[in-house]
Design a protein around this motif. Sequence first.
Motif, mmCIF file in Angstrom:
data_model
loop_
_atom_site.group_PDB
_atom_site.id
_atom_site.type_symbol
_atom_site.label_atom_id
_atom_site.label_comp_id
_atom_site.label_asym_id
_atom_site.label_seq_id
_atom_site.Cartn_x
_atom_site.Cartn_y
_atom_site.Cartn_z
ATOM 1 N N ARG A 47 15.076 -6.774 -7.729
ATOM 2 C CA ARG A 47 15.098 -7.361 -9.071
ATOM 3 C C ARG A 47 13.949 -8.341 -9.295
ATOM 4 O O ARG A 47 13.296 -8.320 -10.329
ATOM 5 C CB ARG A 47 16.430 -8.091 -9.318
ATOM 6 C CG ARG A 47 17.578 -7.174 -9.499
ATOM 7 C CD ARG A 47 17.641 -6.719 -10.932
ATOM 8 N NE ARG A 47 18.819 -5.888 -11.095
ATOM 9 C CZ ARG A 47 18.793 -4.711 -11.657
ATOM 10 N NH1 ARG A 47 17.676 -4.233 -12.107
ATOM 11 N NH2 ARG A 47 19.881 -4.001 -11.782
ATOM 12 N N ILE A 48 13.715 -9.225 -8.353
ATOM 13 C CA ILE A 48 12.662 -10.231 -8.516
ATOM 14 C C ILE A 48 11.308 -9.549 -8.688
ATOM 15 O O ILE A 48 10.523 -9.902 -9.580
ATOM 16 C CB ILE A 48 12.645 -11.197 -7.311
ATOM 17 C CG1 ILE A 48 13.933 -12.011 -7.287
ATOM 18 C CG2 ILE A 48 11.427 -12.102 -7.355
ATOM 19 C CD1 ILE A 48 14.102 -12.853 -6.051
ATOM 20 N N GLU A 49 11.050 -8.563 -7.863
ATOM 21 C CA GLU A 49 9.766 -7.869 -7.935
ATOM 22 C C GLU A 49 9.622 -7.095 -9.238
ATOM 23 O O GLU A 49 8.545 -7.054 -9.821
ATOM 24 C CB GLU A 49 9.597 -6.928 -6.744
ATOM 25 C CG GLU A 49 9.407 -7.633 -5.434
ATOM 26 C CD GLU A 49 10.700 -8.165 -4.826
ATOM 27 O OE1 GLU A 49 11.787 -7.877 -5.363
ATOM 28 O OE2 GLU A 49 10.612 -8.885 -3.830
ATOM 29 N N PHE A 80 -2.526 -6.664 -8.614
ATOM 30 C CA PHE A 80 -2.278 -5.896 -7.394
ATOM 31 C C PHE A 80 -2.234 -6.802 -6.169
ATOM 32 O O PHE A 80 -1.346 -6.668 -5.319
ATOM 33 C CB PHE A 80 -3.346 -4.818 -7.212
ATOM 34 C CG PHE A 80 -3.180 -4.044 -5.949
ATOM 35 C CD1 PHE A 80 -2.182 -3.089 -5.827
ATOM 36 C CD2 PHE A 80 -3.996 -4.285 -4.849
ATOM 37 C CE1 PHE A 80 -2.003 -2.384 -4.650
ATOM 38 C CE2 PHE A 80 -3.838 -3.588 -3.671
ATOM 39 C CZ PHE A 80 -2.838 -2.636 -3.571
ATOM 40 N N LEU A 81 -3.171 -7.721 -6.064
ATOM 41 C CA LEU A 81 -3.195 -8.616 -4.904
ATOM 42 C C LEU A 81 -1.965 -9.524 -4.869
ATOM 43 O O LEU A 81 -1.375 -9.740 -3.800
ATOM 44 C CB LEU A 81 -4.483 -9.443 -4.900
ATOM 45 C CG LEU A 81 -5.762 -8.651 -4.651
ATOM 46 C CD1 LEU A 81 -6.980 -9.542 -4.826
ATOM 47 C CD2 LEU A 81 -5.749 -8.004 -3.283
ATOM 48 N N LEU A 82 -1.561 -10.042 -6.014
ATOM 49 C CA LEU A 82 -0.359 -10.891 -6.054
ATOM 50 C C LEU A 82 0.897 -10.099 -5.689
ATOM 51 O O LEU A 82 1.742 -10.578 -4.932
ATOM 52 C CB LEU A 82 -0.214 -11.532 -7.434
ATOM 53 C CG LEU A 82 -1.217 -12.624 -7.779
ATOM 54 C CD1 LEU A 82 -1.043 -13.059 -9.228
ATOM 55 C CD2 LEU A 82 -1.072 -13.805 -6.839
ATOM 56 N N TYR A 87 5.257 -8.542 -2.005
ATOM 57 C CA TYR A 87 5.959 -7.490 -1.263
ATOM 58 C C TYR A 87 5.823 -7.674 0.243
ATOM 59 O O TYR A 87 6.756 -7.408 0.989
ATOM 60 C CB TYR A 87 5.433 -6.105 -1.663
ATOM 61 C CG TYR A 87 6.154 -5.519 -2.833
ATOM 62 C CD1 TYR A 87 7.395 -4.906 -2.672
ATOM 63 C CD2 TYR A 87 5.618 -5.558 -4.105
ATOM 64 C CE1 TYR A 87 8.064 -4.355 -3.748
ATOM 65 C CE2 TYR A 87 6.279 -5.018 -5.183
ATOM 66 C CZ TYR A 87 7.505 -4.420 -4.997
ATOM 67 O OH TYR A 87 8.171 -3.878 -6.054
ATOM 68 N N LEU A 88 4.692 -8.125 0.687
ATOM 69 C CA LEU A 88 4.477 -8.297 2.123
ATOM 70 C C LEU A 88 5.399 -9.362 2.697
ATOM 71 O O LEU A 88 5.952 -9.196 3.783
ATOM 72 C CB LEU A 88 3.011 -8.648 2.393
ATOM 73 C CG LEU A 88 2.586 -8.663 3.853
ATOM 74 C CD1 LEU A 88 2.769 -7.283 4.466
ATOM 75 C CD2 LEU A 88 1.142 -9.101 3.968
ATOM 76 N N PHE A 89 5.588 -10.441 1.973
ATOM 77 C CA PHE A 89 6.414 -11.521 2.498
ATOM 78 C C PHE A 89 7.892 -11.363 2.175
ATOM 79 O O PHE A 89 8.726 -12.050 2.757
ATOM 80 C CB PHE A 89 5.905 -12.871 1.987
ATOM 81 C CG PHE A 89 4.620 -13.279 2.627
ATOM 82 C CD1 PHE A 89 4.553 -13.515 3.996
ATOM 83 C CD2 PHE A 89 3.462 -13.394 1.882
ATOM 84 C CE1 PHE A 89 3.365 -13.877 4.598
ATOM 85 C CE2 PHE A 89 2.269 -13.754 2.476
ATOM 86 C CZ PHE A 89 2.220 -13.999 3.847
ATOM 87 N N LEU A 96 8.274 0.445 4.029
ATOM 88 C CA LEU A 96 8.964 0.162 2.769
ATOM 89 C C LEU A 96 8.099 -0.677 1.840
ATOM 90 O O LEU A 96 8.132 -0.500 0.625
ATOM 91 C CB LEU A 96 10.280 -0.564 3.030
ATOM 92 C CG LEU A 96 11.423 0.286 3.557
ATOM 93 C CD1 LEU A 96 12.647 -0.568 3.838
ATOM 94 C CD2 LEU A 96 11.762 1.364 2.545
ATOM 95 N N VAL A 97 7.343 -1.598 2.414
ATOM 96 C CA VAL A 97 6.455 -2.422 1.602
ATOM 97 C C VAL A 97 5.448 -1.542 0.875
ATOM 98 O O VAL A 97 5.252 -1.666 -0.343
ATOM 99 C CB VAL A 97 5.721 -3.466 2.485
ATOM 100 C CG1 VAL A 97 4.637 -4.168 1.697
ATOM 101 C CG2 VAL A 97 6.694 -4.465 3.042
ATOM 102 N N ILE A 98 4.834 -0.637 1.577
ATOM 103 C CA ILE A 98 3.821 0.240 0.987
ATOM 104 C C ILE A 98 4.446 1.157 -0.058
ATOM 105 O O ILE A 98 3.897 1.347 -1.145
ATOM 106 C CB ILE A 98 3.109 1.043 2.090
ATOM 107 C CG1 ILE A 98 2.304 0.088 2.976
ATOM 108 C CG2 ILE A 98 2.211 2.112 1.493
ATOM 109 C CD1 ILE A 98 1.763 0.722 4.216
#
Length: 142
Positions: A47-49, A80-82, A87-89, A96-98
């Motif tokens: 949801r947050i993402e 994209f960078l943000l 997603y990474l953290f 799954l991140v990718i």
Amino acid sequence: MTAAIALPVLAFIVQYADRSIFIGLTVLVSTLGLYEFYEMTLTGKRRIESYLALSFGALFCGYVCSNEPATALFVLTVIFLLLAVVYLFRFGELSLVIQHLAITFLGLLYIPFLLGHLALLRGLPYGSSWVFLVLVVAMVGD
């Protein structure tokens, strides 16, 4: 019944509305479409993402509508960078991140980027006619 009300309103907006109203409507429709896309593709844990990507999508659509390609590309790169950092953290497993980042970024390229071009089309000579042509082709193809 919805088409009987919505189509004349849409035709009036495309033909007679001010540029800023048309851009605002384009950003609103883009955000609603992006919300629906993320509801279908990202599960409840994201949801947050998805809300973060929704706000980024509205921002990106506004920059696409502004007819400044260098600025829109810069905004897309920063988004994209943000999102990649978020997603990474937020997730542990890299596969799954990718996967989820790719789905999120696809939504940004598929909906706000393409719908933002409606405002650019409308700014051309005979722009309202071009927008009507795009709408007719989309409706016939659907």
